[in-house]
Design a protein around this motif. Sequence first.
Motif, short mmCIF file in Angstrom:
data_model
loop_
_atom_site.label_atom_id
_atom_site.label_comp_id
_atom_site.label_asym_id
_atom_site.label_seq_id
_atom_site.Cartn_x
_atom_site.Cartn_y
_atom_site.Cartn_z
N VAL A 9 0.84 -1.20 0.00
CA VAL A 9 0.00 0.00 0.00
C VAL A 9 0.88 1.25 0.00
CG1 VAL A 9 -1.64 1.35 1.39
CG2 VAL A 9 -2.01 -1.10 1.05
N HIS A 10 1.93 1.23 0.79
CA HIS A 10 2.84 2.38 0.85
C HIS A 10 3.52 2.62 -0.50
CE1 HIS A 10 5.50 5.37 2.49
NE2 HIS A 10 6.56 4.69 2.06
N SER A 11 3.83 1.56 -1.21
CA SER A 11 4.51 1.73 -2.50
C SER A 11 3.62 2.44 -3.52
CB SER A 11 4.98 0.38 -3.05
OG SER A 11 3.88 -0.40 -3.46
N LEU A 12 2.32 2.43 -3.31
CA LEU A 12 1.42 3.14 -4.23
C LEU A 12 1.50 4.66 -4.08
CD1 LEU A 12 -1.72 0.84 -4.06
CD2 LEU A 12 -0.09 1.06 -5.93
N SER A 13 2.15 5.13 -3.02
CA SER A 13 2.29 6.57 -2.82
C SER A 13 3.49 7.15 -3.56
CB SER A 13 2.40 6.89 -1.33
OG SER A 13 3.59 6.35 -0.80
N PHE A 14 4.34 6.30 -4.10
CA PHE A 14 5.49 6.77 -4.87
C PHE A 14 5.05 7.21 -6.26
CE2 PHE A 14 7.51 3.95 -1.76
CZ PHE A 14 8.45 4.81 -1.24
N PRO A 15 5.75 8.16 -6.86
CA PRO A 15 5.32 8.70 -8.16
C PRO A 15 5.64 7.81 -9.37
CG PRO A 15 7.28 9.85 -7.41
CD PRO A 15 6.87 8.92 -6.29
N ASP A 16 6.42 6.77 -9.20
CA ASP A 16 6.82 5.94 -10.33
C ASP A 16 5.64 5.12 -10.86
OD1 ASP A 16 8.21 4.44 -12.19
OD2 ASP A 16 9.07 3.07 -10.71
N PRO A 17 5.19 5.37 -12.10
CA PRO A 17 4.03 4.65 -12.65
C PRO A 17 4.26 3.15 -12.81
CG PRO A 17 4.67 6.47 -14.09
CD PRO A 17 5.68 6.40 -13.00
N ASP A 18 5.50 2.75 -13.13
CA ASP A 18 5.77 1.32 -13.28
C ASP A 18 5.65 0.59 -11.95
OD1 ASP A 18 6.21 1.45 -16.03
OD2 ASP A 18 8.33 1.97 -15.76
N LEU A 19 6.12 1.22 -10.88
CA LEU A 19 5.98 0.64 -9.55
C LEU A 19 4.51 0.53 -9.16
CD1 LEU A 19 7.18 -0.34 -6.85
CD2 LEU A 19 7.26 2.06 -6.15
N LYS A 20 3.76 1.59 -9.45
CA LYS A 20 2.33 1.58 -9.14
C LYS A 20 1.60 0.46 -9.88
CE LYS A 20 1.42 6.38 -7.96
NZ LYS A 20 0.64 7.57 -8.29
N SER A 21 1.83 0.35 -11.17
CA SER A 21 1.10 -0.67 -11.94
C SER A 21 1.51 -2.07 -11.52
CB SER A 21 1.28 -0.46 -13.44
OG SER A 21 2.63 -0.58 -13.80
N SER A 22 2.78 -2.29 -11.22
CA SER A 22 3.22 -3.61 -10.75
C SER A 22 2.61 -3.96 -9.40
CB SER A 22 4.74 -3.65 -10.64
OG SER A 22 5.33 -3.48 -11.89
#
Length: 124
Positions: A6-19
Amino acid sequence: LIPMLVHSLSFPDPDLKSSTIETFQIITKDAPGLMADHLSTLTPLLISLTNTEDSANTMKVRIAALKCLGAQPKALPFAALRPYKARVLKELEKSLDDRKRLVRREAVECRSQWFTLSGSIASA
């Protein structure tokens, strides 16, 4: 593990978010009980990731969020999802007007899953 994801979804990197969103989708299908415990955090967060106003929410992120939201009614019990049904359906209206056709298509599929959600579905 779930709080870190859940915390990783707060980062701005779109690839991280989609993964991360794709990981949540897999967890939803394979461990619905675990996901049901985190719906109060995850569902509003997924809804916010479908928003086009945030530039970090690329088309790939918006589609992944819609797919994950669409997987919830298929895998999770009605009682867990009922409090979120009205809000999800209302927020999905924005995605139905997305400028990208693929996002609109996924929004229609997701909305269909949530719209047909009823107490007669026995899952998990």
